[in-house]
Design a protein around this motif. Structure first.
Motif, PDB file in Angstrom:
ATOM      1  N   THR A  12      53.431 -40.075  -6.865  1.00  0.00           N
ATOM      2  CA  THR A  12      53.023 -41.180  -7.740  1.00  0.00           C
ATOM      3  C   THR A  12      53.410 -40.806  -9.167  1.00  0.00           C
ATOM      4  OG1 THR A  12      50.835 -40.267  -8.219  1.00  0.00           O
ATOM      5  CG2 THR A  12      51.033 -41.672  -6.241  1.00  0.00           C
ATOM      6  N   ASP A  13      53.378 -41.775 -10.082  1.00  0.00           N
ATOM      7  CA  ASP A  13      53.678 -41.483 -11.490  1.00  0.00           C
ATOM      8  C   ASP A  13      52.717 -40.432 -12.044  1.00  0.00           C
ATOM      9  OD1 ASP A  13      55.821 -43.220 -11.507  1.00  0.00           O
ATOM     10  OD2 ASP A  13      54.762 -44.823 -12.578  1.00  0.00           O
ATOM     11  N   LYS A  14      51.459 -40.540 -11.671  1.00  0.00           N
ATOM     12  CA  LYS A  14      50.449 -39.594 -12.155  1.00  0.00           C
ATOM     13  C   LYS A  14      50.727 -38.183 -11.618  1.00  0.00           C
ATOM     14  CE  LYS A  14      45.494 -39.237 -12.831  1.00  0.00           C
ATOM     15  NZ  LYS A  14      44.195 -39.870 -12.654  1.00  0.00           N
ATOM     16  N   GLU A  15      51.052 -38.077 -10.325  1.00  0.00           N
ATOM     17  CA  GLU A  15      51.374 -36.773  -9.742  1.00  0.00           C
ATOM     18  C   GLU A  15      52.619 -36.172 -10.391  1.00  0.00           C
ATOM     19  OE1 GLU A  15      49.792 -37.366  -5.143  1.00  0.00           O
ATOM     20  OE2 GLU A  15      51.788 -38.081  -5.695  1.00  0.00           O
ATOM     21  N   LEU A  16      53.620 -37.000 -10.637  1.00  0.00           N
ATOM     22  CA  LEU A  16      54.846 -36.528 -11.268  1.00  0.00           C
ATOM     23  C   LEU A  16      54.567 -36.038 -12.691  1.00  0.00           C
ATOM     24  CD1 LEU A  16      57.896 -36.099 -11.127  1.00  0.00           C
ATOM     25  CD2 LEU A  16      58.190 -38.500 -11.772  1.00  0.00           C
ATOM     26  N   SER A  17      53.755 -36.770 -13.432  1.00  0.00           N
ATOM     27  CA  SER A  17      53.388 -36.352 -14.794  1.00  0.00           C
ATOM     28  C   SER A  17      52.680 -35.003 -14.773  1.00  0.00           C
ATOM     29  CB  SER A  17      52.495 -37.389 -15.455  1.00  0.00           C
ATOM     30  OG  SER A  17      53.201 -38.575 -15.673  1.00  0.00           O
ATOM     31  N   LYS A  18      51.721 -34.854 -13.867  1.00  0.00           N
ATOM     32  CA  LYS A  18      51.002 -33.580 -13.752  1.00  0.00           C
ATOM     33  C   LYS A  18      51.962 -32.439 -13.408  1.00  0.00           C
ATOM     34  CE  LYS A  18      46.427 -35.245 -12.430  1.00  0.00           C
ATOM     35  NZ  LYS A  18      45.414 -35.286 -11.363  1.00  0.00           N
ATOM     36  N   GLN A  19      52.907 -32.691 -12.511  1.00  0.00           N
ATOM     37  CA  GLN A  19      53.865 -31.661 -12.112  1.00  0.00           C
ATOM     38  C   GLN A  19      54.764 -31.260 -13.278  1.00  0.00           C
ATOM     39  OE1 GLN A  19      53.912 -29.936  -9.264  1.00  0.00           O
ATOM     40  NE2 GLN A  19      55.530 -28.714 -10.165  1.00  0.00           N
ATOM     41  N   ILE A  20      55.224 -32.236 -14.043  1.00  0.00           N
ATOM     42  CA  ILE A  20      56.073 -31.952 -15.208  1.00  0.00           C
ATOM     43  C   ILE A  20      55.297 -31.113 -16.219  1.00  0.00           C
ATOM     44  CG2 ILE A  20      57.215 -32.983 -17.227  1.00  0.00           C
ATOM     45  CD1 ILE A  20      57.921 -35.386 -15.355  1.00  0.00           C
ATOM     46  N   ILE A  21      54.074 -31.529 -16.527  1.00  0.00           N
ATOM     47  CA  ILE A  21      53.260 -30.801 -17.502  1.00  0.00           C
ATOM     48  C   ILE A  21      52.981 -29.386 -17.012  1.00  0.00           C
ATOM     49  CG2 ILE A  21      50.965 -30.697 -18.583  1.00  0.00           C
ATOM     50  CD1 ILE A  21      51.094 -33.835 -18.611  1.00  0.00           C
ATOM     51  N   PHE A  22      52.591 -29.250 -15.751  1.00  0.00           N
ATOM     52  CA  PHE A  22      52.292 -27.929 -15.192  1.00  0.00           C
ATOM     53  C   PHE A  22      53.510 -27.012 -15.267  1.00  0.00           C
ATOM     54  CE2 PHE A  22      52.447 -25.016 -11.567  1.00  0.00           C
ATOM     55  CZ  PHE A  22      51.345 -24.227 -11.855  1.00  0.00           C
ATOM     56  N   SER A  23      54.670 -27.505 -14.833  1.00  0.00           N
ATOM     57  CA  SER A  23      55.866 -26.644 -14.805  1.00  0.00           C
ATOM     58  C   SER A  23      56.284 -26.228 -16.211  1.00  0.00           C
ATOM     59  CB  SER A  23      57.022 -27.340 -14.087  1.00  0.00           C
ATOM     60  OG  SER A  23      57.454 -28.485 -14.798  1.00  0.00           O
ATOM     61  N   GLN A  24      56.174 -27.121 -17.176  1.00  0.00           N
ATOM     62  CA  GLN A  24      56.581 -26.782 -18.545  1.00  0.00           C
ATOM     63  C   GLN A  24      55.576 -25.842 -19.210  1.00  0.00           C
ATOM     64  OE1 GLN A  24      59.760 -27.605 -19.366  1.00  0.00           O
ATOM     65  NE2 GLN A  24      59.637 -28.364 -17.266  1.00  0.00           N
ATOM     66  N   LEU A  25      54.290 -26.049 -18.958  1.00  0.00           N
ATOM     67  CA  LEU A  25      53.290 -25.119 -19.495  1.00  0.00           C
ATOM     68  C   LEU A  25      53.455 -23.735 -18.870  1.00  0.00           C
ATOM     69  CD1 LEU A  25      50.099 -27.373 -19.765  1.00  0.00           C
ATOM     70  CD2 LEU A  25      51.621 -26.606 -21.612  1.00  0.00           C
ATOM     71  N   LEU A  26      53.827 -23.689 -17.590  1.00  0.00           N
ATOM     72  CA  LEU A  26      54.102 -22.416 -16.927  1.00  0.00           C
ATOM     73  C   LEU A  26      55.269 -21.697 -17.610  1.00  0.00           C
ATOM     74  CD1 LEU A  26      53.430 -20.493 -14.589  1.00  0.00           C
ATOM     75  CD2 LEU A  26      55.035 -21.795 -13.178  1.00  0.00           C
ATOM     76  N   LEU A  27      56.322 -22.441 -17.967  1.00  0.00           N
ATOM     77  CA  LEU A  27      57.452 -21.833 -18.684  1.00  0.00           C
ATOM     78  C   LEU A  27      57.011 -21.267 -20.030  1.00  0.00           C
ATOM     79  CD1 LEU A  27      60.516 -24.239 -18.139  1.00  0.00           C
ATOM     80  CD2 LEU A  27      60.059 -22.036 -17.051  1.00  0.00           C
ATOM     81  N   ILE A  28      56.141 -21.987 -20.730  1.00  0.00           N
ATOM     82  CA  ILE A  28      55.650 -21.496 -22.021  1.00  0.00           C
ATOM     83  C   ILE A  28      54.856 -20.203 -21.834  1.00  0.00           C
ATOM     84  CG2 ILE A  28      54.068 -21.972 -23.946  1.00  0.00           C
ATOM     85  CD1 ILE A  28      54.990 -24.940 -23.732  1.00  0.00           C
ATOM     86  N   VAL A  29      53.985 -20.155 -20.826  1.00  0.00           N
ATOM     87  CA  VAL A  29      53.204 -18.943 -20.557  1.00  0.00           C
ATOM     88  C   VAL A  29      54.131 -17.784 -20.202  1.00  0.00           C
ATOM     89  CG1 VAL A  29      51.537 -17.890 -18.963  1.00  0.00           C
ATOM     90  CG2 VAL A  29      51.088 -20.156 -19.919  1.00  0.00           C
ATOM     91  N   VAL A  30      55.112 -18.031 -19.334  1.00  0.00           N
ATOM     92  CA  VAL A  30      56.088 -16.991 -18.962  1.00  0.00           C
ATOM     93  C   VAL A  30      56.834 -16.511 -20.204  1.00  0.00           C
ATOM     94  CG1 VAL A  30      58.258 -16.584 -17.715  1.00  0.00           C
ATOM     95  CG2 VAL A  30      56.344 -17.693 -16.553  1.00  0.00           C
ATOM     96  N   SER A  31      57.208 -17.444 -21.072  1.00  0.00           N
ATOM     97  CA  SER A  31      57.921 -17.087 -22.304  1.00  0.00           C
ATOM     98  C   SER A  31      57.073 -16.197 -23.197  1.00  0.00           C
ATOM     99  CB  SER A  31      58.313 -18.343 -23.077  1.00  0.00           C
ATOM    100  OG  SER A  31      59.140 -19.158 -22.310  1.00  0.00           O
ATOM    101  N   LEU A  32      55.825 -16.587 -23.396  1.00  0.00           N
ATOM    102  CA  LEU A  32      54.952 -15.806 -24.271  1.00  0.00           C
ATOM    103  C   LEU A  32      54.672 -14.421 -23.690  1.00  0.00           C
ATOM    104  CD1 LEU A  32      52.478 -18.599 -25.443  1.00  0.00           C
ATOM    105  CD2 LEU A  32      54.348 -17.555 -26.748  1.00  0.00           C
ATOM    106  N   LEU A  33      54.423 -14.346 -22.390  1.00  0.00           N
ATOM    107  CA  LEU A  33      54.199 -13.046 -21.755  1.00  0.00           C
ATOM    108  C   LEU A  33      55.461 -12.180 -21.806  1.00  0.00           C
ATOM    109  CD1 LEU A  33      52.028 -14.049 -18.643  1.00  0.00           C
ATOM    110  CD2 LEU A  33      51.276 -12.934 -20.762  1.00  0.00           C
ATOM    111  N   SER A  34      56.624 -12.806 -21.578  1.00  0.00           N
ATOM    112  CA  SER A  34      57.892 -12.074 -21.637  1.00  0.00           C
ATOM    113  C   SER A  34      58.175 -11.570 -23.047  1.00  0.00           C
ATOM    114  CB  SER A  34      59.059 -12.961 -21.188  1.00  0.00           C
ATOM    115  OG  SER A  34      58.891 -13.362 -19.858  1.00  0.00           O
ATOM    116  N   SER A  35      57.828 -12.370 -24.030  1.00  0.00           N
ATOM    117  CA  SER A  35      58.065 -11.943 -25.413  1.00  0.00           C
ATOM    118  C   SER A  35      57.216 -10.723 -25.753  1.00  0.00           C
ATOM    119  CB  SER A  35      57.810 -13.088 -26.394  1.00  0.00           C
ATOM    120  OG  SER A  35      56.456 -13.452 -26.393  1.00  0.00           O
ATOM    121  N   LEU A  36      56.025 -10.633 -25.175  1.00  0.00           N
ATOM    122  CA  LEU A  36      55.182  -9.447 -25.383  1.00  0.00           C
ATOM    123  C   LEU A  36      55.839  -8.203 -24.782  1.00  0.00           C
ATOM    124  CD1 LEU A  36      51.642 -10.928 -24.609  1.00  0.00           C
ATOM    125  CD2 LEU A  36      52.509 -10.196 -26.848  1.00  0.00           C
ATOM    126  N   ILE A  37      56.556  -8.391 -23.681  1.00  0.00           N
ATOM    127  CA  ILE A  37      57.226  -7.270 -23.013  1.00  0.00           C
ATOM    128  C   ILE A  37      58.504  -6.869 -23.749  1.00  0.00           C
ATOM    129  CG2 ILE A  37      58.443  -6.586 -20.896  1.00  0.00           C
ATOM    130  CD1 ILE A  37      56.422  -8.470 -19.397  1.00  0.00           C
TER     131      ILE A  37
END
Length: 195
Positions: A12-37
């Motif tokens: 659904t549009d709502k499920e797709l929106s949640k998936q997009i937000i989740f995947s992009q926030l995950l990339l940001i978290v990975v980026s921030l953790l990687s930058s610490l390393i």
């Protein structure tokens, strides 16, 4: 196993929106953790975010507009099948308001540029970051025109980062591309689906 296109079409549009937000926030978290390393000095990493209006306009907005214009010209000249990503981009942008396209484009630009330019390119180099960026767009791997297009854009934005060492510039260029092409897809879809 269902393809990425089939999975997205089933959401659904709502499920797709949640998936997009989740995947992009995950990339940001990975980026921030990687930058610490990878960075001894986080002040140096945060220094990659500089508000320089000239750089943002000349190396961010202008190249973004050039990329969009080039894509629109290629879309006009190539048959639709060469630019068909399995309907995924159409599905993402078709039913969105301009505000939601803006938000999606901004979130994607920030998350991907922080990871690919701010972490991968600064750590492993320009070529590695540009190739990995192209490869994560997995739905383009069987579409040579789309793959070549995203590869050229990736190298172009990576080169802009070499010139400026400013993530706000590459985020701006990436945002302009995603936002304007999202708007094009939305209104193209609106015309097609309302006939």
């Amino acid at each position: 196993m269902a393809s990425q296109s089939e999975i997205i079409k089933g959401m659904t549009d709502k499920e797709l929106s949640k998936q997009i937000i989740f995947s992009q926030l995950l990339l940001i978290v990975v980026s921030l953790l990687s930058s610490l390393i990878f960075f001894d000095d986080m002040v140096e990493w945060f220094g990659l975010f500089r508000f320089n209006l000239y750089e943002i306009a000349y190396y961010g907005i202008l190249p973004g507009l050039i990329i969009v214009a080039s894509d629109i010209i290629l879309i006009y000249f190539f048959p639709t099948k060469y630019y068909d990503d399995g309907g995924i981009n159409d599905r993402i942008f078709r039913n969105r308001s301009i505000k939601k396209i803006f938000a999606i484009a901004l979130l994607v630009a920030v998350s991907e540029e922080i990871l690919f330019r701010g972490v991968i390119q600064t750590t492993f180099g320009y070529v590695v970051a540009s190739i990995i960026f192209a490869l994560i767009h997995i739905r383009y791997l069987k579409k040579p025109v789309l793959l070549l297009s995203v590869l050229i854009v990736s190298f172009y934005i990576g080169y802009i980062f070499i010139l400026t060492e400013n993530l706000l510039v590459t985020i701006t260029a990436h945002f302009i591309v995603d936002f304007l092409l999202g708007v094009v897809i939305r209104f193209k879809s609106e015309v097609l689906y309302n006939e």
